[in-house]
Design an enzyme around this catalytic site. Structure first.
Site, PDB file in Angstrom:
ATOM      1  N   CYS B  49      30.921  37.432  12.271  1.00  0.00           N
ATOM      2  CA  CYS B  49      29.579  37.028  11.858  1.00  0.00           C
ATOM      3  C   CYS B  49      28.538  37.912  12.538  1.00  0.00           C
ATOM      4  O   CYS B  49      28.849  38.680  13.433  1.00  0.00           O
ATOM      5  CB  CYS B  49      29.330  35.578  12.227  1.00  0.00           C
ATOM      6  SG  CYS B  49      29.337  35.335  13.993  1.00  0.00           S
ATOM      7  N   CYS B  52      28.056  37.644  16.319  1.00  0.00           N
ATOM      8  CA  CYS B  52      29.051  38.349  17.127  1.00  0.00           C
ATOM      9  C   CYS B  52      28.614  39.784  17.364  1.00  0.00           C
ATOM     10  O   CYS B  52      28.728  40.325  18.455  1.00  0.00           O
ATOM     11  CB  CYS B  52      30.394  38.399  16.410  1.00  0.00           C
ATOM     12  SG  CYS B  52      30.988  36.817  15.843  1.00  0.00           S
ATOM     13  N   ASP B 455      55.914  27.541   8.672  1.00  0.00           N
ATOM     14  CA  ASP B 455      56.284  27.531  10.077  1.00  0.00           C
ATOM     15  C   ASP B 455      55.610  26.289  10.654  1.00  0.00           C
ATOM     16  O   ASP B 455      54.661  25.785  10.078  1.00  0.00           O
ATOM     17  CB  ASP B 455      55.763  28.804  10.743  1.00  0.00           C
ATOM     18  CG  ASP B 455      55.955  28.782  12.237  1.00  0.00           C
ATOM     19  OD1 ASP B 455      57.045  28.394  12.676  1.00  0.00           O
ATOM     20  OD2 ASP B 455      55.006  29.136  12.957  1.00  0.00           O
ATOM     21  N   ASP B 633      52.602  31.997  11.743  1.00  0.00           N
ATOM     22  CA  ASP B 633      51.629  32.626  12.632  1.00  0.00           C
ATOM     23  C   ASP B 633      52.253  33.446  13.748  1.00  0.00           C
ATOM     24  O   ASP B 633      51.578  34.253  14.349  1.00  0.00           O
ATOM     25  CB  ASP B 633      50.735  31.554  13.258  1.00  0.00           C
ATOM     26  CG  ASP B 633      51.478  30.741  14.289  1.00  0.00           C
ATOM     27  OD1 ASP B 633      52.667  30.435  14.037  1.00  0.00           O
ATOM     28  OD2 ASP B 633      50.902  30.417  15.330  1.00  0.00           O
ATOM     29  N   ASP B 637      57.776  34.994  13.119  1.00  0.00           N
ATOM     30  CA  ASP B 637      57.670  34.823  11.671  1.00  0.00           C
ATOM     31  C   ASP B 637      57.452  36.154  10.951  1.00  0.00           C
ATOM     32  O   ASP B 637      57.581  36.224   9.737  1.00  0.00           O
ATOM     33  CB  ASP B 637      56.477  33.915  11.326  1.00  0.00           C
ATOM     34  CG  ASP B 637      56.627  32.538  11.918  1.00  0.00           C
ATOM     35  OD1 ASP B 637      57.719  31.978  11.774  1.00  0.00           O
ATOM     36  OD2 ASP B 637      55.667  32.044  12.526  1.00  0.00           O
TER      37      ASP B 637
END
Lengths: 49, 738
Positions: B49, B52, B455, B633, B637
């Site tokens: 954003c 930031c 997951d 995540d 995975d």
């Protein structure tokens, strides 16, 4: 109608100037960070005292 | 300054920020000399954003000696330049303190190549657009003056059009000519062959018409064709570059420094890439291992959730093997590298991903299939038109003119725009919901999904256990336990602290790896940890537990459980109602997986699945003919993500998993039905667009073959078909689930 002999080159020149500006803006990276640019204009350069 | 620190929000308020990792990487290994200045390129994650942007740049510019600090919000690439003796680690720490993830950025030449390609296409598009507009200006007067304009004037206007078209065709057309020539030399044909043929022939025929003073010249059609096609090419290149920059983040993950212990006991920071098997490495508290290693000295708890999916830390002592990606939670460990970074688990997974991605790139897009039908069709029609008119007794000149108009009018403006425009509109729709699509053809694959594999840790659950029995524990006991827990990085301690709220940390807290914490409060020895550590008797527990005992008081039990994210059950019901088969595939312990699966209503689950087991399961599902969507995540995975037909990763996922997936979403699993719905809708629109392009050709080809296409008809037909396809794509936005 002889006026178009002047008008066409003038129109092409103006269009060409726009094109040159576009090419310049692309090459100088104006479109690299479209997300950031939209926020940067809101950024206040002045620091509070 | 402390005031400021309080008011500045940590991390990105959009919620996309990955959890900031306490990572003791030495950035001085990545500093470049740029003239008199020193330069460091950082890859900042989690900044999405405008706040930031100003926060990060402002903080960096405030550092002593910094001359420029500029961040690209779209990619996260941040360049910092400074003079003097500023410590590069302080630069990185400044960003990290604001709550963002930082790593050193690889200076890859390929990135520049992709950028240059995109720029070239954009400029070519601009030139073609400029020429098309100006030639159209002249053409309209020729068409408008039909029958009244003198031959000399018309020829003059045609000649001027040709003068504008010549540089534009050469400059903007070379993208098509080059590619057409290179495939023709191999004896094959792609879409660029009929395009190049149409443009070159139409241009030559028009020059001939101008010299002869004929009525029709097709300069405007040539350039307009290039303009529309380049729009499609540019949109495509843009989507691809975005996907590529996501892959660069994976490279940035490997750009770590490691503390290597030399033979005389001296500790030096070296680049992770320089580590070789046999090196002695120091793994500080909070640091992540970058290579697989055996522990030589020290005892500590390590968080392997990213490697195995196990939500609770494991105790590592002398002789234990640590995999790359594990985080040291407790005291420093010394270990011996078993392999260089090239051969470590992280690289294994990266290789698995590469293999999966190669398979995925073998996927034939609907656009490619359309083109393979289209190319022979156009060539045959144009050739038949030419031969037919010759046989009917038309002159060579007339026959070639009709063949050229056939080529121009059937040329795939609508076809070239059909898929990219739909993809751009759909990815815009997803973007506004906090979903980042990484490749255009991902939508196509997402629309074919019939089986979804979740997951558990970090996907269905938040990965943070929650204190269950806070109500039945006296407030002062909770506060005392929390004062000990504040000293630890253990996930259970952290969630206990979260339940207790703000407070003091007890003095001199000692951590006994694998057992618990100990400190003296008001003259009593207090202990927080396992049942053995506190002298409690073990009871049956559904989830993980902590015990707290102070002095001679009876130990108090704290029950934790891993909670599913809010709304997950409803999402599961929605997905099941839409006919998707759901499954949980987790590396965590059996009881944890069973509880969560039961809570959210998924009956099929597998626990304790290693990365290899996950990959195997995905292979099996593929063999059964399922199109699998994998959502995960962790590092464990990543291999499965890249093998799946399509993959999604939550915003808080490991970078490597985000790189392996097709889209990254912020928030919880409730985004999944929306993503799938948008993908289906985009796919429907794309199909409609191809159908529209086909219908257009069915109407246009007879007109062209019978010789009724004037430049005016060609101009209207081409722009109308492109407009219809674009307008149709905009319908993706309208209606649907909000």
């Amino acid at each position: 109608m002889e006026i178009i002999i002047y008008l066409i080159p003038v129109a092409l020149f103006l269009g060409g100037a726009g094109l040159a500006a576009f090419i310049w803006s692309v090459n100088s990276g104006q479109y690299e960070d479209l997300d950031g640019a939209s926020y940067r204009i809101l950024e206040d350069e002045d620091k509070p005292l | 300054m402390s005031m400021m620190a309080d008011t500045v929000e940590r991390g990105c308020p959009s919620g996309l920020a990955p959890p900031a990792e306490d990572r003791a990487s030495d950035f001085s290994a990545f500093v470049r000399e740029a003239g008199k200045e020193k330069a460091l390129s950082l890859s900042v994650r989690g900044a999405k954003c405008g706040g930031c942007l100003s926060k990060i740049e402002g903080a960096l510019q405030a550092l002593p000696g910094v001359t420029t600090a500029r961040m690209n919000l779209s990619t996260g690439a941040t360049d910092v330049r400074w003079t003097g003796s500023l410590d590069p680690n302080r630069v990185a720490q400044t960003v990290r303190d604001l709550g963002y993830g930082v790593s050193a950025r690889a200076e890859a030449n390929d990135a520049d190549l992709h950028k240059a390609e995109e720029r070239k296409l954009l400029i070519a598009m601009g030139v073609a657009g400029f020429a098309a507009a100006n030639i159209m200006l002249l053409s309209v007067s020729v068409w408008g003056g039909h029958g009244e304009m003198g031959e000399a004037t018309r020829r003059g206007l045609h000649a001027l059009s040709g003068l504008i078209a010549l540089p534009a065709v050469i400059f903007s057309g070379r993208h098509f000519f080059g590619s057409a020539w290179s495939v023709l030399r191999k004896g094959k044909a792609n879409m660029d062959v009929p395009i190049s043929l149409a443009v070159i022939l139409a241009f030559s025929v028009s020059i001939w018409a101008t010299i002869k003073g004929a009525e029709h010249a097709y300069f405007d059609a040539c350039v307009m064709l290039l303009f529309f096609l380049l729009i499609g090419r540019f949109l495509d290149a843009r989507l691809r570059r975005r996907a590529y920059s996501a892959a660069l983040d994976l490279a940035a993950l490997q750009n770590r420094s490691v503390n290597r212990v030399s033979s005389n006991g001296e500790v030096n920071a070296v680049r992770a890439a320089d580590v070789v098997a046999g090196d002695r490495l120091l793994l500080a508290a909070g640091e992540r291992a970058v290579v697989d290693m055996t522990v030589l000295d020290g005892v500590s708890e390590v968080d392997e959730s990213l490697v195995t999916g196990e939500s609770l830390p494991r105790l590592a002592s002398v002789g234990s093997k640590l995999f790359a990606g594990s985080v040291n939670l407790g005291t420093p460990l010394t270990g011996q590298a078993l392999a260089g970074t090239e051969d470590s688990l992280l690289s294994d997974i990266a290789r698995m991903m590469e293999a999966g991605e190669q398979r995925r790139s073998g996927y034939r897009k609907i656009a490619d299939r359309a083109v393979s039908l289209y190319v022979p069709f156009v060539h045959t029609t144009a050739a038949l038109a030419f031969l037919g008119w010759l046989m009917l007794g038309a002159g060579f000149e007339h026959a070639i003119m009709i063949a050229v108009t056939t080529l121009i009018i059937t040329c795939p403006c609508a076809l070239a725009l059909a898929a990219p425009v739909a993809q751009v509109v759909a990815s815009g729709r997803l973007f506004r919901k906090g979903i980042f699509l990484k490749s255009g053809d991902a939508l196509e694959r997402l629309s074919e999904i019939d089986h979804i594999v979740f997951d558990k840790t970090g996907t269905l659950t938040l990965g943070e256990p929650e204190l269950m029995n806070a109500d039945s524990i006296p407030a002062e006991v909770l506060a005392m336990a929390a004062s000990l827990a504040r000293a630890s990085r253990h996930p259970l301690s952290r969630s206990l602290v979260a339940a207790a709220g703000p407070g003091q940390m007890a003095a001199n807290v000692k951590e006994q790896p694998g057992l618990g914490l100990e400190a003296e409060i008001d003259g009593n020895i207090c202990r927080l940890g396992s049942a053995d550590w506190t002298g409690a008797t073990k009871g049956a527990a559904k989830g993980p537990v902590l015990w707290f005992a102070c002095g001679d008081d009876a130990p108090v039990r704290f029950d934790f459980h891993d909670v599913a994210q809010a709304g997950t059950r409803k999402t599961v019901e929605t997905l099941q109602a839409e006919g998707y088969e759901l499954e949980v595939l987790s590396g965590d312990r059996e009881e944890a997986v069973a509880t969560v699966s039961h809570d959210v209503g998924i009956s099929q689950w597998t626990a304790s699945a290693s990365p290899a087991v996950k990959v195997k399961r995905l292979e099996a599902l593929r063999a059964e003919g399922h199109n699998v969507l994998m959502i995960g995540d962790g590092l464990n995975d990543a291999g499965a993500l890249s093998l799946a037909h399509a993959a999604l990763a939550p915003g808080a996922a490991m970078d490597i998993s985000q790189s392996a997936s097709d889209a990254v979403y912020s928030g919880g699993p409730e985004k999944v039905p929306f993503i799938l719905e948008t993908a289906k809708r985009a796919q429907n629109i794309t199909r409609q667009n191809f159908a529209l392009a086909a219908i257009y050709n069915v109407i246009a080809v007879p007109i062209a073959v019978t010789g009724h296409v004037t430049p005016l008809v060609a101009a209207i037909a081409m722009s109308a078909s492109s407009l219809i396809v674009t307008m149709n794509a905009l319908r993706i936005e309208a209606g649907g689930r909000s």
